[in-house]
Each structure stands twice: as structure tokens, then as C-alpha cells.
Design an enzyme around this catalytic site. Structure first.
Site, short mmCIF file in Angstrom:
data_model
loop_
_atom_site.label_atom_id
_atom_site.label_comp_id
_atom_site.label_asym_id
_atom_site.label_seq_id
_atom_site.Cartn_x
_atom_site.Cartn_y
_atom_site.Cartn_z
NE ARG A 322 63.71 61.35 19.04
CZ ARG A 322 64.37 60.91 20.54
NH1 ARG A 322 64.67 62.08 20.67
NH2 ARG A 322 64.54 60.43 21.01
CG HIS A 326 68.68 64.17 19.54
ND1 HIS A 326 67.08 64.63 19.96
CD2 HIS A 326 69.62 64.94 19.16
CE1 HIS A 326 68.21 66.05 20.27
NE2 HIS A 326 69.32 65.68 19.98
CE1 TYR A 335 65.39 58.42 24.65
CE2 TYR A 335 67.85 57.89 24.25
CZ TYR A 335 66.73 58.75 23.77
OH TYR A 335 66.51 59.34 22.81
#
Length: 448
Positions: A322, A326, A335
Site C-alpha cells: 500500500r 490508508h 508509523y
């Protein structure tokens, strides 16, 4: 007063016949059954104490199916699927439109012109490769990054924009849902649901319905997309169990993109990914390179054949990354390091990989790339400008197509309450007047 219970005279004799194994005379197994067998299994008997934690021999990891490498060249021994120039170009053009569409809508959200968005950066091969391998009337239950499946089936930019802006021309849900909640009965794409993984058991039920329909039995399957994070939900196991034991022709496509929002896959599960779970349900399973569109196309096409011919579930795990956040509510650099993302974009871009394959065959050129990019940008820009200028749905649409059958009492009460508020504030309070002007009819249809 205590009353005694009298048993029928025949009951003691019946109970004597139900004393289990205590009074059973042992019988030696016959020839060929020296070790006997368990009543619910044909598993071979062994005297060796041995634990295992892998579905592969020698505790090896499940292999990942790939056809072309990062330079667009077929691997040694790889069988390139039979696709002609026209299909290959269509696949590429559909892949290439996704990041342009994502760039536009992501920026529109950042400017406050739409409220939410989710990109598919880095996962274009999974989405378009699988879409190309399905029949146009296979029933699709998506998660939220599969917009490309709808575009492949002819949904169009106008419908995308009308849903994201919530205009009165939103054919998905008439402005009742937040952006990215697409759906089309005509294109066999069930409307997106926000709660995670609910679509997985639903897909198993849809597959069973297809199997019971004489007109569609042996012709279609249900297809469900989900991420590796959704596979941690109980709904995943319920769906797999139902589709494997009932059984039903349901094709499970897991997008293992490395992150469930901020939770990395290394913390999401300890076993060998999602593919390791398939054999536990007796399901045909394959793991495929999700950045290789030809491998995805080939694997999903074969998975669909197995699914329909055998009438039971098949699991495809696609391994990808990805690249984007998100959603617009997330900052993934909190993160994961930015360098990691940039390296993945540079080293293994699924669009670039397939473009190199096309160029090596003389099926694509630099001039065509520039023309395609210009064309998509123009069409996407025109679509969002048109949608942005359109009014919201009529207020009465707030109460339509929520429940089937007779309208429930609570909606009737709520409509009457809104009518009263419109009469009280609609023409006198500026915030209400300004908001009503955004809607087609300005709420007048409720007062008629």
C-alpha cells in the site's frame, strides 16, 4: 409434597442397550486396516510424535506465483497468458487511470471540496488484473479500494464524481453515503459497506444463491475482496467455513498490502499469511505477486474456473504494498519511514512493470503514454467540475430507498418532524436558508 417418578417398564431394557463401549466386545481390524482409522477422518495413523506449523513440506513458506519480473520480462519457465494486443492495452489503460483519478480526488479532499477519500496507489495490478479475469456479471462484493473493477465494467468518471460529491445524480445511494461507497446493480457490484469484513460472509451467501439459481448455476460466481486486516475478523472465518462446507462458488481475493491501517502485517498474524488458512478449510488456494498484473489475471482466471466447475470456494492471496496512506484520515509516515514508501514506488511499480512488458512487444510507446495521460486528466477534470456544480439530492430522498416494502412508522414521523422545522426555519434562519440552497428543490417538495 414430594412425588416419585415412575419409569416405564420398557425403559431399563432400552438403557441397557445404550451403555456405550463398556459392554462392547472388542473386534480386531481386518486386513488392510491394521491400525484402524478415526470415524471422522481418513488421516493416516503414525507412531511418530510430530508437530507441524506449515502447510508446505519442510516448513517452507508458500511460494508466490509470478510471470514477469520488475523489468517486464517473463521469468524462465513462465507461461504468459494468452492475451492479445487489444486486451493488454485495455488492461494497461485501466491501470494507468487509477493514480490520476486518485491524485485528483485526494487533492479535492485536501481542499475541503469532498469529505473523504481512499486511494489505490500501488495496488492497480490486483484490482485491474482480477477485474479483467472475471465475467462482467459475476457478483462483486468489494471492500473499498476496488473502484477500478467498476471502471473496468463501464461505470464512468461521472458516476464516480457524483457519488463522491453526493449530487442528485448519484446513482449509488442518492447522497446518503460518504465517498467511496459505490454500488451498481446493473454492473453486479454490491454497494460498499463501511463495517470491516461484513461483505465476506455475505459473499458466501450470494455464491450459494447463484448455485441454487438454474439460470446462473455453473455460469457465475460471487467475488469478495478484502485486506489482510479484514481477514483477522471473525467474518472471514464464517465466510470461508460457509463457502467451503455448504459449499458455494465464492472467490475470495485477499489484498495483502502490508498494513491494516497502521498495523503492519508482521503484527497482524504469526502464520504464513492469509493463503495458509485456505487448506484448513479444504479450499483451493494460491499466493500471487500482486504487482504482476499478468500473474493476477492468470491466477484469478483459473481460480474462477475452479470455483464454478466445482461449485465451492477458492482463495487467492495477492501480495502487494500500500503505497498511499490508508485514507485521507491517515498519515502513514507516523508509523512507517517515508524512504520505505519511496523505495517501493521506485523499485516495484506495477504500472511501470506492465508498461515495460508492452513496450518490449511493440504494443505501447512513449507518445501513446503522453496522449493517454493527457486524455485521462482532461476527462477526470471535466467530470469533477461538472459534479461539483450540481445540487445535492432533494430532501425527500433522505427517506427513500432505505427500507424495502412498506415505509416504517419512524421514517413517517421523521419526515413530519422535518416538515415542521422547514416551516419554522426554512425562510427565516440564514444557516438553514444557505444549506437548503445546496439541494435540488430547496426542500419545497416536502412542503407540497
Amino acid at each position: 409434597m414430594i412425588r416419585t417418578l415412575r419409569l416405564p417398564a420398557s425403559l431399563p431394557r432400552a438403557l441397557r442397550g445404550c451403555r456405550g463401549m463398556a459392554g462392547t466386545t472388542p473386534q480386531l481390524p481386518g486386513p488392510g486396516h491394521a491400525h484402524g482409522h478415526m470415524p471422522s477422518s481418513t488421516s493416516p495413523i503414525t507412531s511418530k510424535l510430530h508437530f507441524f506449523n506449515s502447510v508446505m513440506e519442510g516448513a517452507k513458506q508458500i511460494p508466490t506465483y509470478r510471470i514477469i519480473d520488475g523489468a517486464g520480462q517473463p521469468l524462465e519457465g513462465a507461461v504468459v497468458p494468452e492475451i492479445d494486443k487489444a486486451l493488454a492495452r485495455r488492461i494497461y489503460e485501466n491501470m494507468a487511470q487509477l493514480p490520476i483519478l486518485d491524485d485528483t480526488l485526494y487533492n479535492l479532499q485536501r481542499q475541503g471540496r469532498i469529505v473523504f477519500y481512499m486511494t489505490a496507489y500501488g495496488e492497480e495490478a490486483v484490482i485491474i488484473g482480477s477485474a479483467a479475469a472475471l465475467a462482467p456479471d459475476d457478483e462483486v462484493m468489494a471492500q473499498y479500494r476496488e473502484t477500478g473493477v467498476l471502471l473496468w465494467r463501464g461505470f464512468g468518471y461521472d458516476n464516480i464524481m457524483n457519488q463522491c460529491f453526493g449530487t442528485y445524480l448519484d446513482i449509488c445511494n442518492m447522497g446518503k453515503q460518504m465517498p467511496m461507497h459505490f454500488g451498481s446493480k446493473e454492473l453486479h457490484y454490491l454497494t460498499i459497506s463501511s463495517p470491516l469484513a461484513t461483505q465476506i460472509p455475505q459473499a458466501a451467501g450470494v455464491g450459494y444463491a447463484l448455485k441454487r439459481d438454474p439460470a446462473r448455476r455453473g455460469k457465475n460466481c460471487a467475488v469478495v475482496y478484502f485486506g489482510e486486516g479484514a481477514a483477522s475478523e471473525g467474518d472471514f472465518h464464517a465466510g470461508m467455513l460457509l463457502a467451503s462446507t455448504i459449499p458455494s462458488p465464492t472467490l475470495f481475493i485477499a489484498r495483502n498490502n502490508g498494513f491494516a491501517i497502521s498495523t503492519p502485517a508482521s503484527e497482524q498474524y504469526y502464520g504464513d499469511g492469509i493463503a495458509a488458512r485456505g487448506p484448513g478449510y479444504g479450499v483451493h488456494t494460491i499466493r500471487v505477486d500482486g504487482n504482476d498484473v499478468l500473474a493476477v489475471y492468470s491466477a484469478v482466471k483459473e481460480a474462477r474456473r475452479l470455483c464454478i466447475e466445482e461449485g465451492r470456494a477458492v482463495l487467492v492471496e495477492t501480495m502487494t504494498y500500500r503505497v498511499g496512506h490508508h485514507s485521507t484520515s491517515d498519515d502513514s509516515f507516523a508509523y512507517r519511514p517515508r524512504k520505505e514508501v519511496e523505495d517501493r514506488k521506485r523499485l516495484d511499480n506495477p504500472i511501470v512493470r506492465f508498461r515495460l512488458f508492452l513496450e518490449s512487444r511493440g504494443w505501447w510507446s512513449k507518445e501513446e503514454e503522453e496522449a493517454l495521460t493527457k486524455k485521462i486528466k482532461q476527462e477526470v477534470t471535466a467530470a469533477y467540475k461538472k459534479a461539483e456544480a450540481l445540487p445535492k439530492p432533494e430532501l425527500k430522498e433522505m427517506f427513500t430507498e432505505v427500507y424495502g416494502g412498506e415505509e416504517p412508522w419512524n421514517l413517517k414521523e421523521q419526515r413530519e418532524e422535518l416538515k415542521g422545522l422547514l416551516k419554522k426555519y426554512g425562510n427565516s434562519w440564514e444557516p438553514w436558508k444557505a444549506e437548503l440552497k445546496k439541494h435540488k428543490g430547496e426542500g419545497k417538495e416536502l412542503l407540497e
